[in-house]
Design an enzyme around this catalytic site. Sequence first.
Site, PDB file in Angstrom:
ATOM      1  N   ASP A  83       0.850  -1.195   0.000  1.00 45.29           N
ATOM      2  CA  ASP A  83       0.000   0.000   0.000  1.00 45.29           C
ATOM      3  C   ASP A  83       0.877   1.233   0.000  1.00 45.29           C
ATOM      4  O   ASP A  83       2.110   1.149   0.113  1.00 45.29           O
ATOM      5  CB  ASP A  83      -0.917  -0.014   1.223  1.00 45.29           C
ATOM      6  N   LYS A  84       0.224   2.359  -0.118  1.00 48.70           N
ATOM      7  CA  LYS A  84       0.894   3.659  -0.145  1.00 48.70           C
ATOM      8  C   LYS A  84       0.122   4.624   0.738  1.00 48.70           C
ATOM      9  O   LYS A  84      -1.102   4.528   0.872  1.00 48.70           O
ATOM     10  CB  LYS A  84       0.951   4.154  -1.594  1.00 48.70           C
ATOM     11  N   HIS A  85       0.843   5.558   1.348  1.00 44.93           N
ATOM     12  CA  HIS A  85       0.188   6.637   2.085  1.00 44.93           C
ATOM     13  C   HIS A  85       0.842   7.958   1.721  1.00 44.93           C
ATOM     14  O   HIS A  85       2.066   8.046   1.618  1.00 44.93           O
ATOM     15  CB  HIS A  85       0.280   6.449   3.594  1.00 44.93           C
ATOM     16  N   SER A  86       0.026   8.981   1.536  1.00 42.56           N
ATOM     17  CA  SER A  86       0.518  10.327   1.274  1.00 42.56           C
ATOM     18  C   SER A  86       0.106  11.240   2.412  1.00 42.56           C
ATOM     19  O   SER A  86      -0.998  11.097   2.964  1.00 42.56           O
ATOM     20  CB  SER A  86      -0.056  10.860  -0.044  1.00 42.56           C
ATOM     21  N   THR A 123      -8.874  11.076  -0.639  1.00 45.77           N
ATOM     22  CA  THR A 123      -9.115  10.075  -1.678  1.00 45.77           C
ATOM     23  C   THR A 123     -10.583   9.654  -1.716  1.00 45.77           C
ATOM     24  O   THR A 123     -11.179   9.511  -2.792  1.00 45.77           O
ATOM     25  CB  THR A 123      -8.216   8.857  -1.447  1.00 45.77           C
ATOM     26  N   ARG A 171      -7.350  15.041  19.711  1.00 42.67           N
ATOM     27  CA  ARG A 171      -6.275  15.920  19.232  1.00 42.67           C
ATOM     28  C   ARG A 171      -6.832  17.146  18.545  1.00 42.67           C
ATOM     29  O   ARG A 171      -6.300  18.256  18.665  1.00 42.67           O
ATOM     30  CB  ARG A 171      -5.367  15.164  18.262  1.00 42.67           C
ATOM     31  N   SER A 186      -1.095   7.647  14.364  1.00 44.79           N
ATOM     32  CA  SER A 186      -2.414   7.712  13.719  1.00 44.79           C
ATOM     33  C   SER A 186      -2.365   7.134  12.313  1.00 44.79           C
ATOM     34  O   SER A 186      -3.188   6.285  11.941  1.00 44.79           O
ATOM     35  CB  SER A 186      -2.892   9.166  13.671  1.00 44.79           C
ATOM     36  N   LYS A 190      -3.686   2.539  11.356  1.00 41.88           N
ATOM     37  CA  LYS A 190      -4.698   2.108  10.380  1.00 41.88           C
ATOM     38  C   LYS A 190      -4.058   1.320   9.240  1.00 41.88           C
ATOM     39  O   LYS A 190      -4.593   0.302   8.796  1.00 41.88           O
ATOM     40  CB  LYS A 190      -5.451   3.322   9.833  1.00 41.88           C
ATOM     41  N   LYS A 191      -2.935   1.798   8.738  1.00 38.80           N
ATOM     42  CA  LYS A 191      -2.285   1.115   7.616  1.00 38.80           C
ATOM     43  C   LYS A 191      -1.803  -0.281   8.019  1.00 38.80           C
ATOM     44  O   LYS A 191      -1.987  -1.252   7.273  1.00 38.80           O
ATOM     45  CB  LYS A 191      -1.108   1.948   7.103  1.00 38.80           C
TER      46      LYS A 191
END
Length: 291
Positions: A83-86, A123, A171, A186, A190-191
């Site tokens: 997977d990817k996260h930005s 997204t 937060r 955070s 999740k990832k």
Amino acid sequence: MPAPLSPAGVIAAVRDGRAMPDGALAAFAAGLATGEVGDAQAGAFAMAVLLRGLGPAGRVALTEGMRDSGRLLRWDLPGPVIDKHSTGGIGDCVSLVLAPLLAAAGAFVPMISGRGLGHSGGTLDKLEAIPGWQAELDPAAFARIVRAEGAAIVAASPDIAPADRRLYAIRDVTGTVESIDLITASILSKKLAAGLGGLVLDVKAGSGAFMKTRAEAEALARALMETAVGAGCPTVALLTGMEEPLAPALGNALEVAEAMAVLEGGPGPLREVTLALGAEALVLAGLAASP
């Protein structure tokens, strides 16, 4: 054996910069999910972390505890799960291009995504511009689509990292959003709950990004990468520029159209960033020898 720390004991230890016994932060994360940790305690914890920090080992422990506060996905698929996260930016619709590209290359991409923060859509917001598209899928449908198509982009279900859902809301109202330790836990809780075998991070720097300077972005990238690896997920981070929009047309529906244009062969910065991230992801997945 010393008695386990109470929530107040965890808060005091973070406030004073003291080491905690193994399992203390995991227990605190579990208490966030169950409600045993009250709102006042959650807010005090977030402020203590912002002011004093957790250190590398503490970041890993909190991330793992928040990951384990809910359901963990397990995959039995004929290929690597990546997977990817930005960290987000203006015109950042990379996920819409990258997920199908990785699937076409033989990877499986169970992408749990979020909504926008501030002035840009996330997204899920972009995809909801497609009539009839649904962000919420039950676990069986999510697994079925990932297996059949190679990729799916969905919202996190309530039982994925519930400790993060609780702490994120705290937060937002306590002025502690900026903590790199809390941002890291955070994002990754999740990832990593998605059962990934590899993760590529797109950490953006510039006027259109959350991190305005390269130094800030690099600090976040290192924290994310080291924490993910410490939690057992091979990870690579790229720093990419956000001094101008990534796509030439902005807005949820327009960015879906831009993503489609790149998938059909169109040029531009969106294509370049997507290919750079995709190359690193395929190396992590063992599907390519080098970028």
